[in-house]
Write an enzyme that holds these catalytic residues in place. Sequence first.
Site, PDB file in Angstrom:
ATOM      1  N   ASN A 153       0.799  -1.231   0.000  1.00  0.00           N
ATOM      2  CA  ASN A 153       0.000   0.000   0.000  1.00  0.00           C
ATOM      3  C   ASN A 153       0.837   1.290   0.000  1.00  0.00           C
ATOM      4  OD1 ASN A 153       0.789  -0.591   2.590  1.00  0.00           O
ATOM      5  ND2 ASN A 153      -1.123   0.063   3.542  1.00  0.00           N
ATOM      6  N   GLU A 250       4.674  -4.923  11.764  1.00  0.00           N
ATOM      7  CA  GLU A 250       3.614  -3.935  11.529  1.00  0.00           C
ATOM      8  C   GLU A 250       2.517  -4.648  10.761  1.00  0.00           C
ATOM      9  OE1 GLU A 250       3.258  -1.099  12.726  1.00  0.00           O
ATOM     10  OE2 GLU A 250       5.256  -0.493  13.370  1.00  0.00           O
ATOM     11  N   GLY A 252      -1.854  -6.135  10.503  1.00  0.00           N
ATOM     12  CA  GLY A 252      -3.177  -5.628  10.142  1.00  0.00           C
ATOM     13  C   GLY A 252      -3.965  -5.065  11.304  1.00  0.00           C
ATOM     14  N   CYS A 284      -3.548   0.293   6.864  1.00  0.00           N
ATOM     15  CA  CYS A 284      -3.639  -0.673   7.959  1.00  0.00           C
ATOM     16  C   CYS A 284      -4.325  -0.120   9.195  1.00  0.00           C
ATOM     17  CB  CYS A 284      -2.241  -1.134   8.318  1.00  0.00           C
ATOM     18  SG  CYS A 284      -1.133   0.251   8.620  1.00  0.00           S
ATOM     19  N   GLU A 458       7.594   1.737  14.766  1.00  0.00           N
ATOM     20  CA  GLU A 458       8.351   2.435  13.736  1.00  0.00           C
ATOM     21  C   GLU A 458       8.303   3.932  14.043  1.00  0.00           C
ATOM     22  OE1 GLU A 458       6.741   0.644   9.944  1.00  0.00           O
ATOM     23  OE2 GLU A 458       8.765  -0.178   9.927  1.00  0.00           O
TER      24      GLU A 458
HETATM   25  P1  NAD Z   1       1.068  -9.879   3.012  1.00  0.00           P
HETATM   26  O1  NAD Z   1       1.148 -10.336   4.425  1.00  0.00           O
HETATM   27  O2  NAD Z   1       0.392 -10.734   2.036  1.00  0.00           O
HETATM   28  O3  NAD Z   1       2.555  -9.654   2.438  1.00  0.00           O
HETATM   29  C1  NAD Z   1       3.457  -8.770   3.038  1.00  0.00           C
HETATM   30  C2  NAD Z   1       4.853  -9.076   2.554  1.00  0.00           C
HETATM   31  O4  NAD Z   1       5.304 -10.302   3.113  1.00  0.00           O
HETATM   32  C3  NAD Z   1       4.991  -9.226   1.042  1.00  0.00           C
HETATM   33  O5  NAD Z   1       6.183  -8.582   0.628  1.00  0.00           O
HETATM   34  C4  NAD Z   1       5.094 -10.727   0.858  1.00  0.00           C
HETATM   35  O6  NAD Z   1       5.783 -11.110  -0.298  1.00  0.00           O
HETATM   36  C5  NAD Z   1       5.861 -11.118   2.084  1.00  0.00           C
HETATM   37  N1  NAD Z   1       5.705 -12.518   2.520  1.00  0.00           N
HETATM   38  C6  NAD Z   1       4.647 -13.338   2.339  1.00  0.00           C
HETATM   39  N2  NAD Z   1       4.890 -14.538   2.911  1.00  0.00           N
HETATM   40  C7  NAD Z   1       6.117 -14.478   3.470  1.00  0.00           C
HETATM   41  C8  NAD Z   1       6.926 -15.406   4.205  1.00  0.00           C
HETATM   42  N3  NAD Z   1       6.497 -16.628   4.506  1.00  0.00           N
HETATM   43  N4  NAD Z   1       8.136 -14.990   4.639  1.00  0.00           N
HETATM   44  C9  NAD Z   1       8.574 -13.738   4.362  1.00  0.00           C
HETATM   45  N5  NAD Z   1       7.878 -12.836   3.655  1.00  0.00           N
HETATM   46  C10 NAD Z   1       6.648 -13.197   3.215  1.00  0.00           C
HETATM   47  O7  NAD Z   1       0.442  -8.417   3.096  1.00  0.00           O
HETATM   48  P2  NAD Z   1      -0.029  -7.475   1.892  1.00  0.00           P
HETATM   49  O8  NAD Z   1      -1.267  -8.077   1.305  1.00  0.00           O
HETATM   50  O9  NAD Z   1       1.117  -7.159   1.025  1.00  0.00           O
HETATM   51  O10 NAD Z   1      -0.410  -6.146   2.684  1.00  0.00           O
HETATM   52  C11 NAD Z   1      -1.623  -5.955   3.323  1.00  0.00           C
HETATM   53  C12 NAD Z   1      -1.495  -6.219   4.813  1.00  0.00           C
HETATM   54  O11 NAD Z   1      -0.453  -5.436   5.364  1.00  0.00           O
HETATM   55  C13 NAD Z   1      -2.745  -5.850   5.576  1.00  0.00           C
HETATM   56  O12 NAD Z   1      -3.026  -6.815   6.551  1.00  0.00           O
HETATM   57  C14 NAD Z   1      -2.365  -4.549   6.243  1.00  0.00           C
HETATM   58  O13 NAD Z   1      -3.078  -4.235   7.396  1.00  0.00           O
HETATM   59  C15 NAD Z   1      -0.916  -4.759   6.518  1.00  0.00           C
HETATM   60  N6  NAD Z   1      -0.239  -3.469   6.663  1.00  0.00           N
HETATM   61  C16 NAD Z   1       0.202  -3.092   7.904  1.00  0.00           C
HETATM   62  C17 NAD Z   1       0.807  -1.868   8.086  1.00  0.00           C
HETATM   63  C18 NAD Z   1       1.298  -1.425   9.444  1.00  0.00           C
HETATM   64  O14 NAD Z   1       2.116  -0.535   9.500  1.00  0.00           O
HETATM   65  N7  NAD Z   1       0.827  -1.989  10.537  1.00  0.00           N
HETATM   66  C19 NAD Z   1       0.984  -1.019   6.991  1.00  0.00           C
HETATM   67  C20 NAD Z   1       0.536  -1.426   5.731  1.00  0.00           C
HETATM   68  C21 NAD Z   1      -0.068  -2.668   5.586  1.00  0.00           C
END
Ligand code: NAD
Length: 484
Positions: A153, A250, A252, A284, A458
């Site tokens: 995002n 960080e 969801g 998020c 962060e």
């Molecule tokens: P996701 O969990 O599908 O993927 C996040 C990242 O992790 C990607 O780069 C992915 O390739 C990687 N990944 C996936 N499996 C992995 C593994 N086994 N080992 C290491 N890396 C792995 O999330 P998304 O769909 O890209 O993003 C949306 C999510 O992120 C939502 O839940 C949102 O709330 C969260 N988010 C949190 C924050 C925060 O600061 N708290 C900010 C933005 C998004």
Amino acid sequence: MTETQPKASHFIDGAYVEDTAGTPIPVIYPATGQQIALVHSATDAIVERALISAKRAQKEWATWTGTERGRVLKRAAQIMRERNRALSILETYDTGKPLSETLYVDATSSADALEYFGGLAGALTGEHIPLGQDFVYTVREPLGVCVGIGAWNYPTQIAGWKGAPALACGNAMIFKPSETTPLCALKVAEILYEAGAPAGLFNVVQGLGDVGAKLVSDCRVDKVSLTGSVPTGRKVYAAAADGMKHVTMELGGKSPLIIFDDADLENAVGGAILGNFYSSGQVCSNGTRVFVQEAMVEPFLRRLCERLDNAVIGDPMDEATTFGPMVSENQMTIVEGFIAKGQAEGARLVYGGGRVAREGFFVQPTVFADVTDDMTIARDEIFGPVLSVLSFKTEEEVMARANDTQFGLAAGVFTADLTRAHRVVAGFEAGTCYINTYNDAPVEAPFGGSKMSGVGRENSKAAIEHYSQLKSVYVRMGDVEAPF
Ligand code: NAD
């Protein structure tokens, strides 16, 4: 014309590198559904190059003074600001977020982090602990090689929020962007190198989860910072624990936004809009469970719908546009599924609810009323433009309901009663709270979640604790007293 195809997939050791043996990852512009670039997932050879160069660069970087390190970060911030428009256009291609947003919150936010931590770098010290004539001093040391893994995002911002404190503390970073938005982090790497960071200090490797997992489990990696979903967080945290690595998670959220009936209606509606529809709801910390006190519900819904009529949905590159598409077809389908579930479970659809009739992955801003706590749309993170209004009677009741969730990322309250506002915030089980505002994220303040929403913080001085460790040095001034 912005060049969307990068010179190569990865940025390692100060240069773009390619290995076409890796799985192809097409990059899709969400506003049209057209492919705008192609990168390749990192092969083992690429991951190895990234690790070797990061390890070497970190050793050199750690010998620089903090002020010297800070100078590089501040120079990178300046370059980023000078190129803000080009970087914002690329961010819009990568994510589909409208230029009216990306010009103000992406490269600029990454630059803020570089500037802030660049400023702190020279002031990072240990302390002196007197013990009579003896004393202990502590040395604040870097952790080593840090891995940053990003969500889709905010690709430029996430790279900056992770890279800046890591580098300020004397670490190197290998950053793996989300496979959905692989373009922007490469620019962050390019700029840091141009600003004087040693080759290899900030590497970018592309890939899906398997590449992330490979990095997390490598014994040369000392810290992992993930921005992503809770299920991914669980896996990454467990893999990091195996190697006893430091982590920042960080994750969801499903945050509550409580609006009391004494609140200023316009501000409360504005907060709910910022907390649900900015970046088409793909934030998020969004306050997606909007608890509105009974008497306020209908006026709130009426005004919210009036203001949603002012959203300009359309071409994200047109600066007049204020609402863009979902990041991907997959995300659009997920959001549509939640909307269908909301209707099936009996929530009252009062705004939107469908696709926008144009190419790309557009979903209308959507509002549900009469939502109850047990409905799927009130429990699961949707990560799209779907706002749920739940009504409540008393403060005690709403606090229990607001906290009845596995998540604890953010929470907000709108009220004219400041004593109540502080009481409510004290009761929130969440890491990031708002009073009469929503979703501000200045670099000066800690950002992060409690409960299942994460570990660590962060931004702010708090991030320093997560990218450095203390060495205690005990100094005896007299003789050693041994028992035999
Ligand atoms: P996701 O969990 O599908 O993927 C996040 C990242 O992790 C990607 O780069 C992915 O390739 C990687 N990944 C996936 N499996 C992995 C593994 N086994 N080992 C290491 N890396 C792995 O999330 P998304 O769909 O890209 O993003 C949306 C999510 O992120 C939502 O839940 C949102 O709330 C969260 N988010 C949190 C924050 C925060 O600061 N708290 C900010 C933005 C998004």
